[in-house]
Design a protein around this motif. Structure first.
Motif, short mmCIF file in Angstrom:
data_model
loop_
_atom_site.label_atom_id
_atom_site.label_comp_id
_atom_site.label_asym_id
_atom_site.label_seq_id
_atom_site.Cartn_x
_atom_site.Cartn_y
_atom_site.Cartn_z
N PHE A 226 -35.58 34.09 13.27
CA PHE A 226 -33.78 33.87 13.01
C PHE A 226 -33.34 32.85 13.92
CE2 PHE A 226 -35.10 38.16 11.52
CZ PHE A 226 -34.43 38.06 10.15
N TYR A 227 -32.42 32.25 13.73
CA TYR A 227 -31.87 31.14 14.28
C TYR A 227 -30.31 31.19 14.36
CZ TYR A 227 -36.48 29.43 14.08
OH TYR A 227 -37.97 29.36 14.09
N ASN A 228 -29.62 30.89 15.45
CA ASN A 228 -28.16 30.69 15.67
C ASN A 228 -27.78 29.45 15.02
OD1 ASN A 228 -28.38 29.12 17.82
ND2 ASN A 228 -27.73 30.93 19.31
N ILE A 229 -26.41 29.01 15.08
CA ILE A 229 -26.13 27.87 14.52
C ILE A 229 -26.21 26.85 15.57
CG2 ILE A 229 -23.59 27.88 15.70
CD1 ILE A 229 -24.45 26.61 12.08
N ASP A 230 -26.79 26.93 16.73
CA ASP A 230 -27.33 25.93 17.85
C ASP A 230 -28.75 25.87 17.86
OD1 ASP A 230 -24.76 25.27 19.00
OD2 ASP A 230 -24.88 27.44 20.03
N ARG A 231 -29.36 26.48 16.53
CA ARG A 231 -30.91 26.49 16.50
C ARG A 231 -31.56 26.99 17.41
NH1 ARG A 231 -28.65 21.59 15.17
NH2 ARG A 231 -29.30 20.33 16.74
N GLU A 232 -31.12 28.08 18.17
CA GLU A 232 -31.72 28.84 19.18
C GLU A 232 -32.43 29.94 18.25
OE1 GLU A 232 -28.91 27.70 22.80
OE2 GLU A 232 -28.37 29.34 21.62
N GLU A 233 -33.49 30.40 18.66
CA GLU A 233 -34.11 31.52 18.24
C GLU A 233 -33.47 32.84 18.71
OE1 GLU A 233 -38.37 33.31 16.74
OE2 GLU A 233 -38.53 31.48 17.88
N ILE A 234 -33.03 33.57 17.79
CA ILE A 234 -32.74 34.98 18.27
C ILE A 234 -33.52 36.19 17.72
CG2 ILE A 234 -30.27 34.18 18.34
CD1 ILE A 234 -29.52 34.98 15.68
N GLN A 235 -33.32 37.33 18.53
CA GLN A 235 -34.20 38.56 18.10
C GLN A 235 -33.24 39.43 17.19
OE1 GLN A 235 -37.38 38.60 18.66
NE2 GLN A 235 -36.97 36.38 19.22
#
Length: 612
Positions: A226-235
């Protein structure tokens, strides 16, 4: 307002997609399609059909003729462009390098289309979705990565969307993204799935992730990122769905609606059991303590459709029992009238799905203004549930029929519980009255069952009025709130013009519509208003109306006026809505059946209204 299913794994995808879409038929649709990638050739096959899903199944030999273990499917409800194979999803670029399905509405589609035309793109459909897939392609060609193409597209799109996306250059992967339209990710023993609602994947898995707004999921057969709109992976934490697959099946009933009407005693019992413990109401699960409830000086109930009618009933109970002023608003009006919300207020958003677009927008408006919001919802993990300050689940289980029954009944229980607890905290009732109300509430499941046991009389009467053109429902006070929901049930599944009026308003216009033979349903469950409503029934009968009377056992003098009478058990009058609605649900159902209509999937309607 339509269905999305996606699968990537070890099994053949097409049969799974078709099975999942079949579980979402209740949401309403006018065309369907699937896209599956063939691992051997690398080609993506797209098959579409106008009309019912069975046409698509026949075109694909129930999915057996379309080979591949990665694919997406969709049932469409037309918003932009008429129902047709051309406008059906999935949509793709000319070379099928990007294939996409979409729920929602893209508001700035014309602006985006103009930009894409200038960049050399051409369009084959009338849909806003084709603009979305070609916008993704535009940014994919610039960036070379699916993740960046999706995030840049999401930042350009205004409106609501849930996307399922395949990229030709990325075999064995699905991508999903959402904003204001429901989407879930499932993990099964054989792969990963996406769906717009739980029933689509319930026979494959009960373990799901919920994607929040402006987030993206990347799925392979083995894992999900999963990724946020900043393309950072999130858990994200996986959630177990408590429903089993059988609870989303008909269970021997002819229609889901009839099954769900008969599930109301259990649903109401489960709802009461969830919040009444050791003779007291316990809202600790909701996150609402009694001291906070005591401080609220005004309540705003905001909802759409049947949930709005729950709010109307709730208003009468709150104001009379707890002496708290209550305003009830249609969410689609509340959000646009720049509402003035008094200090120390609570806004209650009621929604079966927890994804209703106007209700969700109203919630966010109140959050912006820092007004406390309670969500009364049925779907665990839904947007309204996650974004509310307090979440009160109704525990009705999956409701498949478009016309709500058991979800409505459990929402009523939520209103009763809140009103009773508020009355106690504000010292409007003493401990004895509190215990008396809770004890009577405990009897509602058995009394609903007793009402259901008399359904054959309703069935007989409904067959007489299957050809009616107009039906009117009248009542006063809580009986007016019951009439609103009874009228809605009649019109939405029988297609008979039906209206509900406050009985005291008859002389202000509606009585001019009464003519010889027209059916008028009078609801008379409130003892202090019985004689007044009975007088209104006499008025319409003198003008030729045929009368159905709905009241409680013991009021047999209604038979002097009504041509046909229906009785429900006596209960605390605050709770009569829970009993009196059952014959009206059955009435609408049996009229629809007598007319040979599609009860569970009425025309032009969808279960979850996720567009404005």
């Amino acid at each position: 307002m339509c269905g999305i299913v996606g699968y990537v794994g070890e099994e053949q995808a097409a049969p799974i997609l078709l099975e999942g879409l079949a579980k979402l038929e209740y949401r309403g649709y006018d065309s369907a399609g699937i896209a599956v990638r063939n691992e051997t050739s690398g080609d993506i096959s797209i098959v579409k059909a106008k009309g019912r899903l069975k046409i698509l199944s026949e075109k694909t030999d129930n999915g057996r003729s379309v080979h591949g273990t990665c694919g997406i499917g969709h049932t469409r409800w037309a918003t932009h462009g008429e129902p047709s194979e051309n406008n059906a999803h999935p949509h793709c670029t000319d070379d099928k390098s990007v294939v996409l399905v979409h729920n929602g509405i893209i508001e700035n589609y014309q602006e985006l289309k103009d930009k894409l035309v200038k960049s050399g793109y051409t369009f084959y459909s009338q849909t806003d979705t084709e603009i979305a897939v070609k916008l993704v392609d535009y940014y994919y060609k610039k960036t070379g990565t699916p993740l960046e193409a999706l995030t840049r597209s999401m930042l350009r799109i205004r409106g609501s969307y849930a996307f399922g996306v395949m990229f030709h250059d990325h075999p064995g992967k699905l991508f999903a993204a959402r904003k204001d339209s429901p989407l879930i990710i499932g993990r099964s023993s054989s792969g990963s799935l996406i769906a717009s609602d739980v029933p689509a994947i319930l026979d494959k898995t009960r373990h799901v992730y919920y994607i929040d707004n402006m987030e993206i999921a990347e799925l392979t057969k083995d894992e999900v990122h999963f990724y946020n709109i900043d393309r950072e992976e999130i858990q994200k934490e996986i959630v177990e769905i408590k429903w089993d697959a059988e609870s989303a099946e008909k269970g021997g009933y002819e229609h889901f609606m009839l099954k769900e009407i008969h599930e109301q005693p259990k649903a109401v019992q489960d709802m009461i059991g969830a919040y009444v413990k050791d003779g007291a109401i316990d809202f600790s699960e909701v996150g609402l303590d009694d001291a906070a409830l005591k401080e609220f000086e005004r309540i705003y109930i905001v909802a759409c459709g049947s949930a709005y009618h729950v709010g109307m009933a709730g208003k009468y109970v709150f104001e009379d029992l707890a002496r708290i002023p209550v305003e009830v608003d249609l969410a689609s009006e509340f959000r646009y009238r720049n509402p003035i919300v008094a200090p120390n207020s609570l806004v209650i958003i009621v929604s079966q799905s927890g994804e209703t677009a106007d209700s969700l927008a109203a919630l966010r408006l109140m959050k912006e203004r820092e007004v406390p919001v309670m969500g009364i919802v049925n779907v665990v993990g839904s947007s309204i549930a996650r974004e509310s300050d307090y979440t009160l689940y109704t525990y009705a289980g999956p409701e498949i029929s478009v016309a709500t029954t058991k979800a409505y009944s459990t929402q009523l229980i939520a209103m009763y519980l809140l009103a009773i607890q508020a009355a106690k905290e504000k010292e409007m009732i003493d401990d004895d009255r509190y215990a008396e109300l809770l004890a009577e509430m405990e009897t509602l499941p058995s009394k609903i069952q007793k009402t259901l046991d008399d359904k054959e009389r309703i069935q007989w009467f409904a067959s007489k009025y299957a050809n009616a053109r107009d039906i009117f429902f009248i009542g006063r006070g809580l009986d007016y709130a019951i009439s609103l929901e009874g009228s809605l049930k009649m019109k939405e599944i029988s297609y008979i013009h039906s209206e509900a009026y406050a009985a005291g308003e008859l002389k202000h216009g509606p009585i001019s519509l009464v003519e010889n033979g027209i059916l008028v349903v009078g609801v008379l469950t409130q003892s202090d208003l019985f004689e007044k409503t009975l007088s209104n029934m006499v008025e319409v009968k003198s003008r030729g109306a045929y009368l159905m009377g709905l009241t409680t056992y013991g009021n047999y003098n209604i038979e002097d006026t009504a041509d046909f009478s229906v009785y429900v058990p006596k209960t605390e009058e605050y709770f009569t809505t829970s009993l009196a609605i059952v014959p009206l649900q059955l009435m609408g159902y049996y009229v629809s059946v007598a007319k040979g209509l599609d009860v569970d999937k009425p025309r032009n309607l969808a279960k979850s209204v996720t567009v404005e």
